[in-house]
Design a protein around this motif. Structure first.
Motif, short mmCIF file in Angstrom:
data_model
loop_
_atom_site.label_atom_id
_atom_site.label_comp_id
_atom_site.label_asym_id
_atom_site.label_seq_id
_atom_site.Cartn_x
_atom_site.Cartn_y
_atom_site.Cartn_z
N GLU A 1 31.24 50.59 40.14
CA GLU A 1 31.71 50.95 41.46
C GLU A 1 31.30 49.92 42.50
N SER A 2 30.99 48.71 42.06
CA SER A 2 30.54 47.73 43.02
C SER A 2 31.65 47.29 43.95
N GLY A 3 32.93 47.46 43.54
CA GLY A 3 34.02 47.17 44.46
C GLY A 3 33.98 48.07 45.66
N SER B 1 36.40 35.67 45.31
CA SER B 1 37.14 34.61 44.62
C SER B 1 37.00 34.71 43.11
N LEU B 2 35.86 35.29 42.66
CA LEU B 2 35.64 35.45 41.21
C LEU B 2 36.11 36.81 40.71
N SER B 3 36.62 37.64 41.64
CA SER B 3 37.02 39.01 41.29
C SER B 3 35.87 39.76 40.65
N TYR B 4 34.68 39.61 41.26
CA TYR B 4 33.47 40.23 40.72
C TYR B 4 33.47 41.71 41.07
N SER C 1 26.74 38.85 38.47
CA SER C 1 26.19 38.48 39.77
C SER C 1 25.55 37.10 39.74
N PHE C 2 25.15 36.65 38.55
CA PHE C 2 24.59 35.29 38.44
C PHE C 2 25.68 34.24 38.68
#
Length: 336
Positions: free
Chosen positions: A51-53, A44-47, A6-7
């Motif tokens: 289960e955050s998706g 864009s970073l595919s973060y 997340s940073f």
């Protein structure tokens, strides 16, 4: 390949890491424009972690983190299991996050959107974790703990009246040389029980002596070691008050090793009334805390915070009762 955090999202979006957490959880305090910028950066970073998706699309994971010490301490399963049941009844799953104290908690794991909230069962009096969770927009409550300065909702038992009951019992049975084994000073549970025992002993006319006071971790071995040192001291105490039942089990072990009879030579009293305290070969006299009520109260406060965040902290206390079993008896004046 470098793991995206997340940073990284915060850096790309030009915001703080707490803002990323709030934006991805759709919590108040973030403008629509900022939230959209964070979501675009995360995409864009595919973060995606755990289960955050799912959080990006539903804003809910239906998962609650319960921060607990190792479940080898029998107190914690008896507190955590009714929490799990209560959460299940409300459509949530429980994830146990092991803690060796606040420094052992992975803050990133609690704030990356994998959980809708957290229940903290091991928080120290001066912990930064509640403030960190607040700043990250993560709903949370404390169970069996309170902070010196309330940061979040808390549930705890009435340690004051529990200590009063124990001291009145010992005074009733003629004890005047009373020892105390209490937990670490950085926990509210230990501080409250220690302070309450001291006050209650004075009120019942029993002297409080430093030489008969010990601090230890809330474990069997620590309780045993502390009790060993007390039971070989002069004058030997005729009663030992322990900060929890697990310590009291250690004190019982110490008495057995030294050949000291319980309760004929020394009375031993615990606090919590975990299940094994009632086992026939233990029969520990102790203070009963309703852990099911405590667990349910913590869950209900957390769900309230999830639905309506930002309320003033509420501290709820649950009543206790004295359970008289077979580890207490009249003071043996000749043994002291």
């Amino acid at each position: 390949m470098k793991k995206i955090t997340s940073f990284d999202v915060a850096k790309l979006a030009g915001v703080s890491q707490p803002t990323v957490s709030r934006a991805l959880r759709n919590l108040p305090g973030t403008s629509p424009e900022t939230r959209q910028r964070v979501i675009e950066a995360a995409s864009s970073l595919s973060y995606v972690r755990s289960e955050s998706g799912r959080t990006l699309s539903t804003r809910r994971t239906q998962r609650i983190a319960v921060v607990s010490e190792a479940l080898t301490n029998p107190y914690y399963p008896e507190l955590v299991e009714p929490m799990r049941q209560r959460l299940h009844e409300n459509g949530y799953r429980t994830a146990i996050v092991a803690s060796a104290g606040d420094d052992g908690v992975d803050l990133e794991a609690l704030t990356d959107g994998s959980y809708d909230g957290a229940i903290l069962t091991t928080t120290g009096r001066w912990s930064r974790l509640p403030r960190d969770l607040t700043e990250h927009g993560v709903p949370h409550v404390l169970a069996n703990r309170v902070l010196d300065h309330a940061e979040a909702h808390s549930c705890a038992v009435d340690n004051e009246s529990g200590a009063q009951m124990v001291c009145e019992l010992l005074a009733e049975f003629g004890h005047s040389v009373v020892a105390s084994i209490q937990g670490p000073a950085d926990t509210s549970t230990a501080r409250e029980r220690d302070d309450a025992v001291r006050r209650a002993l004075r009120e019942t006319g029993i002297a409080v002596k430093r030489s008969l006071t010990r601090r230890a971790t809330f474990t069997h071995d620590a309780g045993m070691e502390a009790a060993m040192s007390l039971l070989v001291s002069e004058p030997r105490p005729t009663a030992i008050i322990c900060g929890n039942d697990v310590m009291a089990m250690g004190a019982l072990s110490a008495a057995r090793v030294l050949g000291i009879r319980v309760p004929e030579d020394v009375s031993i009293v615990g606090f919590d009334d975990i299940s094994m305290s009632a086992w026939p070969h233990v029969g520990l006299t102790t203070v009963r805390c309703d852990l099911e009520a405590l667990a349910a109260g913590a869950v209900d406060l957390l769900l309230r915070e999830i639905r309506d965040p930002g309320q003033a902290p509420i501290v709820t206390r649950y009543p206790v009762s004295l359970v008289r079993r077979r580890t207490h008896g009249p003071a043996n004046k000749s043994a002291s």
